[in-house]
Design an enzyme around this catalytic site. Structure first.
Site, PDB file in Angstrom:
ATOM      1  N   LYS A 183     -24.920  -8.539   0.862  1.00 45.77           N
ATOM      2  CA  LYS A 183     -24.328  -7.675   1.960  1.00 45.77           C
ATOM      3  C   LYS A 183     -25.907  -8.662   2.613  1.00 45.77           C
ATOM      4  CE  LYS A 183     -25.513  -5.354   5.743  1.00 45.77           C
ATOM      5  NZ  LYS A 183     -26.206  -6.033   6.502  1.00 45.77           N
ATOM      6  N   GLY A 240     -36.193  -4.463   1.675  1.00 44.55           N
ATOM      7  CA  GLY A 240     -36.710  -3.868   3.051  1.00 44.55           C
ATOM      8  C   GLY A 240     -37.103  -3.040   3.501  1.00 44.55           C
ATOM      9  N   SER A 241     -36.921  -1.999   4.638  1.00 41.03           N
ATOM     10  CA  SER A 241     -38.048  -0.647   4.716  1.00 41.03           C
ATOM     11  C   SER A 241     -37.492   0.454   3.713  1.00 41.03           C
ATOM     12  CB  SER A 241     -37.220  -1.055   6.507  1.00 41.03           C
ATOM     13  OG  SER A 241     -36.187  -0.268   6.089  1.00 41.03           O
ATOM     14  N   GLY A 245     -34.225   1.455   2.654  1.00 38.85           N
ATOM     15  CA  GLY A 245     -34.187   1.595   0.782  1.00 38.85           C
ATOM     16  C   GLY A 245     -33.437   3.252  -0.148  1.00 38.85           C
ATOM     17  N   GLU A 264     -37.525  -2.515  -3.090  1.00 40.48           N
ATOM     18  CA  GLU A 264     -38.336  -2.779  -2.823  1.00 40.48           C
ATOM     19  C   GLU A 264     -38.432  -2.929  -1.711  1.00 40.48           C
ATOM     20  OE1 GLU A 264     -39.671  -6.900  -3.176  1.00 40.48           O
ATOM     21  OE2 GLU A 264     -40.936  -6.165  -1.340  1.00 40.48           O
ATOM     22  N   CYS A 301     -44.409  -8.629   1.933  1.00 38.89           N
ATOM     23  CA  CYS A 301     -44.477  -6.703   1.250  1.00 38.89           C
ATOM     24  C   CYS A 301     -45.604  -6.862   0.366  1.00 38.89           C
ATOM     25  CB  CYS A 301     -43.012  -7.336   0.429  1.00 38.89           C
ATOM     26  SG  CYS A 301     -43.284  -8.926  -0.815  1.00 38.89           S
ATOM     27  N   GLU A 392     -46.416   1.357   6.478  1.00 36.07           N
ATOM     28  CA  GLU A 392     -46.391   0.438   6.577  1.00 36.07           C
ATOM     29  C   GLU A 392     -46.533  -0.089   7.672  1.00 36.07           C
ATOM     30  OE1 GLU A 392     -44.556  -3.208   4.736  1.00 36.07           O
ATOM     31  OE2 GLU A 392     -43.634  -1.594   5.337  1.00 36.07           O
TER      32      GLU A 392
HETATM   33  P1  NAP Z   1     -34.016  -2.751   6.913  1.00 36.48           P
HETATM   34  O1  NAP Z   1     -33.620  -2.015   7.813  1.00 36.48           O
HETATM   35  O2  NAP Z   1     -34.616  -1.979   5.868  1.00 36.48           O
HETATM   36  O3  NAP Z   1     -32.616  -3.749   6.641  1.00 36.48           O
HETATM   37  C1  NAP Z   1     -32.583  -4.249   5.716  1.00 36.48           C
HETATM   38  C2  NAP Z   1     -31.097  -4.536   5.172  1.00 36.48           C
HETATM   39  O4  NAP Z   1     -30.861  -3.197   4.942  1.00 36.48           O
HETATM   40  C3  NAP Z   1     -30.579  -5.059   5.776  1.00 36.48           C
HETATM   41  O5  NAP Z   1     -29.298  -5.452   5.910  1.00 36.48           O
HETATM   42  C4  NAP Z   1     -29.611  -3.475   7.151  1.00 36.48           C
HETATM   43  O6  NAP Z   1     -28.305  -3.576   7.535  1.00 36.48           O
HETATM   44  C5  NAP Z   1     -29.450  -2.615   5.442  1.00 36.48           C
HETATM   45  N1  NAP Z   1     -29.797  -1.163   6.155  1.00 36.48           N
HETATM   46  C6  NAP Z   1     -30.716  -0.687   6.219  1.00 36.48           C
HETATM   47  N2  NAP Z   1     -30.964   1.163   6.071  1.00 36.48           N
HETATM   48  C7  NAP Z   1     -29.002   0.915   5.831  1.00 36.48           C
HETATM   49  C8  NAP Z   1     -28.463   2.289   5.591  1.00 36.48           C
HETATM   50  N3  NAP Z   1     -28.722   3.382   5.742  1.00 36.48           N
HETATM   51  N4  NAP Z   1     -27.620   1.812   5.505  1.00 36.48           N
HETATM   52  C9  NAP Z   1     -26.917   0.795   4.740  1.00 36.48           C
HETATM   53  N5  NAP Z   1     -27.654  -0.439   5.078  1.00 36.48           N
HETATM   54  C10 NAP Z   1     -28.725  -0.211   5.799  1.00 36.48           C
HETATM   55  O7  NAP Z   1     -35.068  -4.037   7.128  1.00 36.48           O
HETATM   56  P2  NAP Z   1     -35.083  -5.738   7.684  1.00 36.48           P
HETATM   57  O8  NAP Z   1     -33.911  -5.540   8.858  1.00 36.48           O
HETATM   58  O9  NAP Z   1     -35.442  -6.056   6.994  1.00 36.48           O
HETATM   59  O10 NAP Z   1     -36.289  -4.543   8.784  1.00 36.48           O
HETATM   60  C11 NAP Z   1     -36.818  -3.364   9.687  1.00 36.48           C
HETATM   61  C12 NAP Z   1     -38.324  -3.248   8.615  1.00 36.48           C
HETATM   62  O11 NAP Z   1     -37.810  -3.074   7.168  1.00 36.48           O
HETATM   63  C13 NAP Z   1     -39.612  -3.837   8.425  1.00 36.48           C
HETATM   64  O12 NAP Z   1     -39.828  -3.480  10.260  1.00 36.48           O
HETATM   65  C14 NAP Z   1     -40.690  -3.591   8.151  1.00 36.48           C
HETATM   66  O13 NAP Z   1     -40.995  -3.023   8.242  1.00 36.48           O
HETATM   67  C15 NAP Z   1     -39.796  -3.568   6.770  1.00 36.48           C
HETATM   68  N6  NAP Z   1     -39.899  -4.247   5.983  1.00 36.48           N
HETATM   69  C16 NAP Z   1     -40.306  -4.499   4.433  1.00 36.48           C
HETATM   70  C17 NAP Z   1     -40.361  -5.112   4.364  1.00 36.48           C
HETATM   71  C18 NAP Z   1     -41.293  -5.583   2.717  1.00 36.48           C
HETATM   72  O14 NAP Z   1     -41.321  -6.294   2.110  1.00 36.48           O
HETATM   73  N7  NAP Z   1     -41.782  -4.026   2.567  1.00 36.48           N
HETATM   74  C19 NAP Z   1     -39.619  -6.607   4.377  1.00 36.48           C
HETATM   75  C20 NAP Z   1     -38.929  -6.633   5.010  1.00 36.48           C
HETATM   76  C21 NAP Z   1     -38.650  -5.548   6.340  1.00 36.48           C
HETATM   77  P3  NAP Z   1     -28.120  -3.604   8.862  1.00 36.48           P
HETATM   78  O15 NAP Z   1     -29.065  -4.875   9.639  1.00 36.48           O
HETATM   79  O16 NAP Z   1     -27.049  -4.379   9.392  1.00 36.48           O
HETATM   80  O17 NAP Z   1     -28.994  -2.846   9.962  1.00 36.48           O
END
Ligand code: NAP
Length: 529
Positions: A183, A240-241, A245, A264, A301, A392
Site C-alpha cells: 500500500k 507510521g503513527s 497502526g 511499528e 522513530c 511522541e
Molecule cells: P500514518 O498517518 O500512520 O500513515 C501511514 C500509512 O498508513 C499511510 O499509508 C496511511 O494512508 C495509512 N493509514 C493510516 N491510518 C490508516 C487507517 N486508519 N486505515 C487505513 N490506512 C491507514 O503515518 P504518516 O503518514 O507516515 O505520518 C503521520 C504521523 O505518523 C506523523 O506526524 C508521525 O507522528 C507519525 N509517524 C511516526 C513514525 C515512527 O516511526 N514513530 C514514522 C512515521 C510517521 P494514507 O496516507 O492514505 O492516509
C-alpha cells in the site's frame, strides 16, 4: 517518466478516476506524475495474483529466492540518479541521506539473500523416533518454519527507501517465501513506482511468478483497509503513527479469521543523563544530543524525544550548553504539510501546559515546512502527574525531565509505556550507582544503548527494532535485521512423516547442510537410518 499506474503483478493498471500528485516539501510545488488510485477490483486482482504466485513461490528453493532478492538489489542500483532525485524531491531529505538509505536498502536485501543461502533460518528441529522408549514409544517429530501467504506492507513516510517499497518489511516477507502487496505511501508514490518496477523486473529475470509483488496507489484509507480485511491476506507490516497502526491492528483482530499486524508506531526513546557523565564534559554531551534531536528534522522513530537527569548544579551547566546548541540548529524541511502542521500544533499545545517551560529553540524562524528545533523542560513530579507529556511529538523536539533524586527518577522511568529504545549516558561509576534505574529502562525497551544516541539502527543479526506496546504491536519481534523474517513465518511439525514427503531441511541426509537441532543439540550432522 512517471506513469502513475498501479502494479498488479507484472501488469500496469489505472482504472479509477481518482488521482493525486506528490509534492516537494522544499519548494512547495506539486511534482510531475499523476497517480491513479487503485480500485477495489484492482485490489482483488492483486490479491488473486498473489494467491496464485504463493503456490509457485513457496516451492522455490532458498537459493532461488536469494537470487531473486539479490536481483532486486541490482535493479535498484541500476535506477541510478533518477531514484535519488525523485526520493529527494518527494521527501525533502538531502541527497547524502537518500544515498545512505539506498545503500541500506540494498544491504538489507543482500542480508536476507545471504540468510536464505545459509538456510539455517528455518530453525529446523528434529527428535528422531524412539520405538523402544518405555513406557511409551516416541514418534518421529520434525519441525521447521514455513511462509504464511500474502503479506501487505504499508510503507513509511519517513524512510522513502529503507522502510518502504523494497525496504526491510518487503525484503523479509519475500525472503520468508511470501508474495507482497504494497500500500503505497502517498507522500512518495513516484519513488515507489521506480522501485516497484525494479522489483518486478527482478522477478521476471529470475523466473518468479506474476503476482509475487504488487503495489497499489491510494491517498485515502479504502485500499489499506480493504487489504487488511481481505480473507486471503495473512499478515500485515506497518510503520507510521500510533493512530494508524492501532486502527489497522484493531481492524485485523475483528476479522472472522484475525491476522497479525506488525505495526511499528510512536516512541520517545528516553535518554538517561547520569551525573558524573554530565559533569565530565557538558558541552560535548549537549552537542551530541542536539545533533541527534535535529537529525532528519527529528523525523526518526528513534528520535531522542525525552531526556532525564537529576536536578543538580552540573545539570544547570549542561542545560545552558544544550540551550546554546539548540539555538544554533537550523530548521530542516519536514516530509509533508500534514507532518509539519502536526509538529507545529503539538508543540504549541505542549507549551500551553503551565507546568512546562521552554529551555531553548532555534533562533532561526522556520520557512515553509521546516521544523523549528525546540527543547522543553519539566520537573519530574509534574511529569509523573501528567503522563500525556510522554506522547511522541514527531519532529525536532525533546523534553528534559529534571528529577529531584534517584527515587523520583525511578518513578519517571516507570511511568513510560513501551519504547523502541532507551539510552544511558554515564561513566562506569554512574552505571554502578544507577543500576536499578537502568534495569527499569531495560524493562520497557527493545534496545538499550550505552553512551550513544538512539538514532542510527544497524542492520544485522543481533538488532532488535521493536519494543513493548505501544512502540510496536508485538514487542517479541523486530522490523530491522535478519530476525525480521520471523514475523512472516509459522512453525509446522511433521510427525512420523515419510522421508520423501519431508522438506529438504528436515531430511535425514541434511542435503542443504544447514544447522539443525537434533535431540536438542545444534549440529549439521546427518541422521543415520
Ligand atoms: P500514518 O498517518 O500512520 O500513515 C501511514 C500509512 O498508513 C499511510 O499509508 C496511511 O494512508 C495509512 N493509514 C493510516 N491510518 C490508516 C487507517 N486508519 N486505515 C487505513 N490506512 C491507514 O503515518 P504518516 O503518514 O507516515 O505520518 C503521520 C504521523 O505518523 C506523523 O506526524 C508521525 O507522528 C507519525 N509517524 C511516526 C513514525 C515512527 O516511526 N514513530 C514514522 C512515521 C510517521 P494514507 O496516507 O492514505 O492516509
Amino acid at each position: 517518466m512517471i506513469h502513475g499506474k498501479n502494479y498488479i503483478g507484472f501488469d500496469l493498471s489505472a482504472e479509477s478516476s481518482i488521482t493525486f500528485q506528490t509534492f516537494s516539501p522544499v519548494n512547495l510545488q506539486e511534482l510531475p506524475g499523476i497517480f491513479v488510485q487503485a480500485t477495489l477490483e484492482e485490489m482483488e486482482m492483486a490479491i488473486s495474483k498473489a494467491v496464485s504466485a504463493y503456490e509457485h513461490y513457496k516451492t522455490k528453493s532458498g537459493k532461488e529466492r536469494a537470487a531473486f532478492i539479490r536481483a532486486i538489489a541490482d535493479e535498484i542500483e541500476l535506477l541510478g540518479s533518477s531514484l535519488i532525485e525523485r526520493a529527494c524531491a518527494e521527501s525533502g531529505l538531502p541527497e547524502a541521506r537518500i544515498l545512505g538509505e539506498k545503500a541500506r536498502t540494498i544491504n538489507q536485501l543482500r542480508l536476507f539473500a545471504s540468510v536464505l543461502e545459509d538456510g539455517s533460518w528455518v530453525d529446523a528441529s528434529i527428535e528422531p523416533a524412539q520405538p523402544d522408549r518405555k513406557p511409551l514409544a516416541r514418534p518421529d517429530i520434525r519441525k521447521m518454519l514455513q511462509p504464511v501467504g500474502p503479506v501487505v506492507v504499508f510503507t513509511a513516510s519517513n524512510f522513502p527507501l529503507a522502510f518502504s517499497t523494497a525496504g526491510g518489511d518487503t525484503a523479509s516477507a519475500m525472503a520468508a517465501g511470501n508474495p507482497v502487496i504494497v500500500k503505497v505511501h502517498p507522500y512518495h508514490a513516484g519513488t515507489n513506482e521506480l522501485v516497484s518496477g525494479a522489483i518486478n523486473q527482478a522477478a521476471r529475470k529470475t523466473g518468479m511468478p506474476d503476482g509475487i509483488f504488487s503495489s497499489l496507489n491510494a491517498s485515502d484509507f479504502s485500499i489499506g483497509q480493504g487489504l487488511v480485511l481481505h480473507p486471503e491476506v495473512k499478515s500485515v507490516a506497518f510503520t507510521g503513527s500510533f493512530a494508524g497502526g492501532k486502527n489497522l491492528y484493531n481492524l485485523a483482530q475483528k476479522r472472522q479469521i484475525p491476522i497479525p499486524v506488525f505495526a511499528e508506531m510512536g516512541s520517545v526513546n528516553p535518554v538517561l543523563l547520569l551525573p558524573e557523565k554530565i559533569a565530565e564534559n557538558p558541552a560535548t554531551l549537549a552537542s551530541t544530543i542536539a545533533g541527534s534531536i535535529n537529525l532528519g528534522a527529528g523525523q526518526f522513530c528513534t528520535n531522542p524525544g525525552v531526556l532525564i537527569a537529576l536536578k543538580t548544579p552540573e545539570t544547570d551547566v549542561f542545560k545552558e550548553e544544550l540551550a546554546v546548541q539548540i539555538r544554533k540548529l537550523l530548521p530542516e524541511p519536514m516530509l509533508h504539510t500534514n507532518i509539519s502542521n502536526n509538529f507545529e500544533r503539538k508543540t504549541k499545545a505542549f507549551f500551553d501546559d503551565s507546568r512546562v517551560d521552554k529551555l531553548a529553540e532555534s533562533v532561526k524562524e522556520p520557512e515553509g515546512l521546516r521544523g523549528r528545533p525546540v527543547v522543553a523542560l519539566v520537573p519530574g513530579e509534574d511529569f509523573i502527574a501528567n503522563p500525556g507529556l510522554a506522547e511522541e511529538i514527531f519532529g525536532p523536539f525533546s523534553l528534559l525531565i529534571e528529577c529531584i533524586d534517584k527515587s523520583e527518577m525511578q518513578k519517571v522511568i516507570k511511568s513510560f509505556g513501551g519504547q523502541l529504545t532507551a539510552s544511558v549516558m554515564g561513566t562506569s561509576a554512574d552505571f554502578t550507582a544507577f543500576r536499578m534505574q537502568i534495569e527499569s529502562m531495560q524493562e520497557i525497551v527493545g534496545r538499550l544503548i550505552f553512551n550513544g544516541m538512539p538514532t542510527g539502527v544497524e542492520v544485522c543479526y543481533s538488532m532488535q527494532h521493536g519494543g513493548p506496546f505501544p512502540a510496536s504491536t508485538d514487542g517479541r519481534f523486530t522490523s530491522v535485521g535478519a530476525d525480521a523474517i520471523k514475523r512472516f513465518l509459522r512453525p509446522v511439525a511433521f510427525q512420523n512423516a515419510p522421508e520423501d514427503y519431508l522438506p529438504d531441511e528436515l531430511k535425514n541426509a541434511n542435503p542443504l547442510c544447514i544447522w539443525r537441532r537434533i535431540d536438542g543439540g545444534l549440529t549439521k550432522d546427518q541422521i543415520k537410518e
